[in-house]
Design a protein around this motif. Structure first.
Motif, PDB file in Angstrom:
ATOM      1  N   ASP A  65       0.829  -1.207   0.000  1.00 62.71           N
ATOM      2  CA  ASP A  65       0.000   0.000   0.000  1.00 62.71           C
ATOM      3  C   ASP A  65       0.861   1.255   0.000  1.00 62.71           C
ATOM      4  OD1 ASP A  65      -2.330  -1.510   0.012  1.00 62.71           O
ATOM      5  OD2 ASP A  65      -2.389  -1.618   2.206  1.00 62.71           O
TER       6      ASP A  65
ATOM      7  N   ILE B 285       4.130  13.002  -3.827  1.00 65.43           N
ATOM      8  CA  ILE B 285       3.612  11.813  -3.160  1.00 65.43           C
ATOM      9  C   ILE B 285       2.521  12.233  -2.192  1.00 65.43           C
ATOM     10  CG2 ILE B 285       4.178   9.863  -1.652  1.00 65.43           C
ATOM     11  CD1 ILE B 285       7.026   9.991  -2.706  1.00 65.43           C
ATOM     12  N   HIS B 286       1.418  11.510  -2.228  1.00 63.33           N
ATOM     13  CA  HIS B 286       0.337  11.702  -1.269  1.00 63.33           C
ATOM     14  C   HIS B 286       0.180  10.407  -0.463  1.00 63.33           C
ATOM     15  CE1 HIS B 286      -1.321  15.589  -2.559  1.00 63.33           C
ATOM     16  NE2 HIS B 286      -0.886  15.228  -3.754  1.00 63.33           N
ATOM     17  N   MET B 287       0.168  10.548   0.847  1.00 61.20           N
ATOM     18  CA  MET B 287       0.037   9.392   1.727  1.00 61.20           C
ATOM     19  C   MET B 287      -1.428   8.999   1.844  1.00 61.20           C
ATOM     20  SD  MET B 287       1.579   9.011   5.554  1.00 61.20           S
ATOM     21  CE  MET B 287       0.829  10.560   6.013  1.00 61.20           C
ATOM     22  N   LYS B 288      -1.716   7.747   1.563  1.00 58.32           N
ATOM     23  CA  LYS B 288      -3.092   7.275   1.610  1.00 58.32           C
ATOM     24  C   LYS B 288      -3.578   7.195   3.049  1.00 58.32           C
ATOM     25  CE  LYS B 288      -3.884   3.035   0.319  1.00 58.32           C
ATOM     26  NZ  LYS B 288      -4.005   1.858  -0.568  1.00 58.32           N
TER      27      LYS B 288
ATOM     28  N   ASP C 233       4.122   7.215  -7.145  1.00 63.69           N
ATOM     29  CA  ASP C 233       3.527   8.385  -7.798  1.00 63.69           C
ATOM     30  C   ASP C 233       4.557   9.443  -8.119  1.00 63.69           C
ATOM     31  OD1 ASP C 233       1.032   7.265  -7.766  1.00 63.69           O
ATOM     32  OD2 ASP C 233       0.317   8.365  -6.003  1.00 63.69           O
TER      33      ASP C 233
ATOM     34  N   CYS D  24       0.480  15.971   3.889  1.00 65.08           N
ATOM     35  CA  CYS D  24       0.988  14.722   4.476  1.00 65.08           C
ATOM     36  C   CYS D  24       2.143  14.996   5.432  1.00 65.08           C
ATOM     37  CB  CYS D  24       1.424  13.769   3.374  1.00 65.08           C
ATOM     38  SG  CYS D  24       0.118  13.358   2.187  1.00 65.08           S
TER      39      CYS D  24
ATOM     40  N   LYS E 210       2.506   1.733  -3.483  1.00 67.78           N
ATOM     41  CA  LYS E 210       1.638   2.316  -4.500  1.00 67.78           C
ATOM     42  C   LYS E 210       1.595   3.835  -4.402  1.00 67.78           C
ATOM     43  CE  LYS E 210      -1.461  -1.698  -4.767  1.00 67.78           C
ATOM     44  NZ  LYS E 210      -2.840  -2.204  -4.502  1.00 67.78           N
ATOM     45  N   CYS E 211       1.708   4.360  -3.190  1.00 68.68           N
ATOM     46  CA  CYS E 211       1.736   5.815  -3.021  1.00 68.68           C
ATOM     47  C   CYS E 211       3.091   6.396  -3.409  1.00 68.68           C
ATOM     48  CB  CYS E 211       1.401   6.189  -1.578  1.00 68.68           C
ATOM     49  SG  CYS E 211      -0.212   5.639  -1.002  1.00 68.68           S
TER      50      CYS E 211
END
Length: 487
Positions: A82, A96-99, A89, A125, A85-86
């Motif tokens: 997970d 980058i954006h943290m989910k 980006d 983030c 995948k972030c």
């Protein structure tokens, strides 16, 4: 061994450029295909280094990944898919954006593993990451305080150890059962002194002195003296045992303690010595003024109430919302008081004599109090009052929700930090116990094996430097890939 003999299929033709290379990365069972032109935008990252590691042999490959399949040219990583995948980006969007749902500290560790700089993390983030760092620092501080209380330094003098014991006894009720009893007694003395202060103003319970002036009942005075004696002793002991006297004296709660006991001694001094320096009436007025300061002792309850402390900190964090509330009310009060004064001038019996006097009417109307001492009598004035009432309700309601959220968030955060600190101490105790048991067991095994094992058994395997626990293979099976081991 040379890398060419190991990977004949990994050789790259001269015509094939690194930008056109295609590699497959398997992170936690999730396969991703990357091209060299995207990865080479950030050559210092781990994924970009995979392109040039094939010619370096197994040593180069396994220094970057956990496993490799030369047939598929697929790299295996035992990491969080997970977070991965972030992180990827950055190769497509440059940020980058943290989910949501990912721990910020774990995400930071993942970014460090993939060698991606934190500057690519979005500002929102970064805020979550800084908040989590502050929480961890607070947990570490609380754990350190508990460890300092538990530990005893033999090099310290007897007086220093005595100071620590008194400080812990008075400041930390959870440290022992007698400390809890003292905290409860202090709480009861605060309540009793507050009740005595209120009851002493009842005329039926007051007595008349020789000059015909009413004064408090002698019994209530005795109770007041006993409470002040307790507060004084408590403050002096805490001051003597404090590690930092200046910080202690300037602390807000300790200033409240001084204001709670100081009026008693000043009043006592004025009563016995002030009559010689000034008139008796002036002394009595000064004493009455000082007695009003006794209301400060009710704030001493905040020392024993975590709820009041949380409310104080929540209000500190809500200064912006409180300022917004006051600004709304100030604008509304000025506008509606001026309108009310103007609209009521036509009525012969108007109660609005001036705009400053109308401020009082606007305040009690917008805050929905409405004492009724001043009210509009014209139709336009009543319409203005209705509009001011509605605007006051809206102005007060708008900033209230953020203030409540700040209180709930801070209260829940404090509870989580307390639980986390206790959990951290439990883990430290468990690891300490396991470490002692494992250490004694390994010492016995080493003594029993000494002289019976050859150099092969006496050698120790290398420890993995990965964040995740990966079983190392022996030298004979070191170059078996994950695909081969599955077969």
């Amino acid at each position: 061994m040379a890398g060419d003999s190991m990977f004949p299929d990994a050789e790259i033709d001269g015509s094939e450029k690194s930008e056109e290379m295609e590699i497959v990365v398997n992170v936690g069972g999730v396969r991703q295909v990357f091209y060299g032109d995207n990865l080479n935008q950030y050559p210092e990252t781990r994924l970009a280094e995979l392109i040039n590691c094939l010619s370096g042999g197994y040593d180069s490959i396994f220094s970057l990944c956990d496993d490799y399949d030369p047939g598929k040219r697929e790299f295996y990583f035992d990491r969080d898919p997970d977070a991965f995948k972030c992180i990827i980006d950055v190769y497509y969007f440059g940020e980058i954006h943290m989910k949501k749902g990912i721990c910020p500290i774990c995400f930071k560790n993942e970014m460090e593993f993939w060698k991606v700089d934190l500057k690519f993390l979005d500002d929102c983030c970064k805020t979550h990451l800084s908040e989590k760092k502050e929480e961890l620092e607070e947990i570490a501080r609380r754990v350190q305080l508990i460890l300092d209380d538990l530990g005893v330094d033999a090099s310290e003098s007897r007086w220093k150890r005595c100071q620590k014991c008194i400080w812990k006894f008075l400041e930390k009720p959870e440290s022992s059962y007698p400390a809890r009893v003292v905290a409860v007694l202090s709480f009861l003395f605060i309540l009793i002194s507050s009740v005595v202060m209120c009851v002493g103003t009842i005329p039926d319970l007051q007595v008349v002195d020789a000059e015909g002036n009413r004064m408090e009942h002698p019994t209530l005075d005795s109770i007041e003296t006993a409470c002040i004696g307790w507060f004084t002793m408590e403050y002096v002991l805490r001051l003597i045992s404090s590690p930092n006297k200046l910080h202690f004296a300037l602390s807000f709660m300790n200033i409240v303690d001084v204001l709670a006991i100081l009026p008693f001694y000043v009043s006592l001094t004025l009563t016995h010595l002030g009559a010689k320096l000034m008139e008796l009436s002036n002394v009595q007025q000064a004493v009455q003024a000082l007695r009003i300061m006794r209301i400060a002792r009710i704030f001493k309850l905040a020392r024993h109430s975590s709820g009041l402390q949380t409310l104080t900190y929540a209000l500190k964090r809500s200064f912006k919302e409180l300022g917004l509330l006051l600004m709304y009310l100030a604008v509304g009060i000025f506008v509606f008081s001026a309108l009310g004064y103007t609209m009521e001038q036509s009525h012969p019996e108007t109660l609005f004599k001036s705009i400053p006097q109308s401020f009082w009417w606007a305040i009690i109307t917008m805050t929905t109090v409405g004492y009724g001492d001043i009210y509009p009598k014209t139709t336009l004035g009543k319409l203005n009052a209705a509009i001011s009432f509605l605007c006051g309700v809206i102005a007060i309601a708008l900033p209230i929700h953020p203030i409540i959220n700040n209180f709930v968030r801070y209260y829940n955060k404090q509870r989580v930090l307390e639980t986390a600190a206790k959990h951290e101490l439990e883990l430290m105790e468990l690891n300490s116990a396991e470490g002692k048991a494992a250490g004694s067991k390994s010492e016995l095994e080493d003594l029993s094996r000494e002289g019976k094992e050859g150099p092969f058994y006496s050698s120790r395997l290398k420890v993995s430097h990965s964040d995740t626990f990966i079983h190392l293979l022996s030298e004979e099976k070191h170059y078996r890939t994950r695909l081969q081991s599955c077969k």
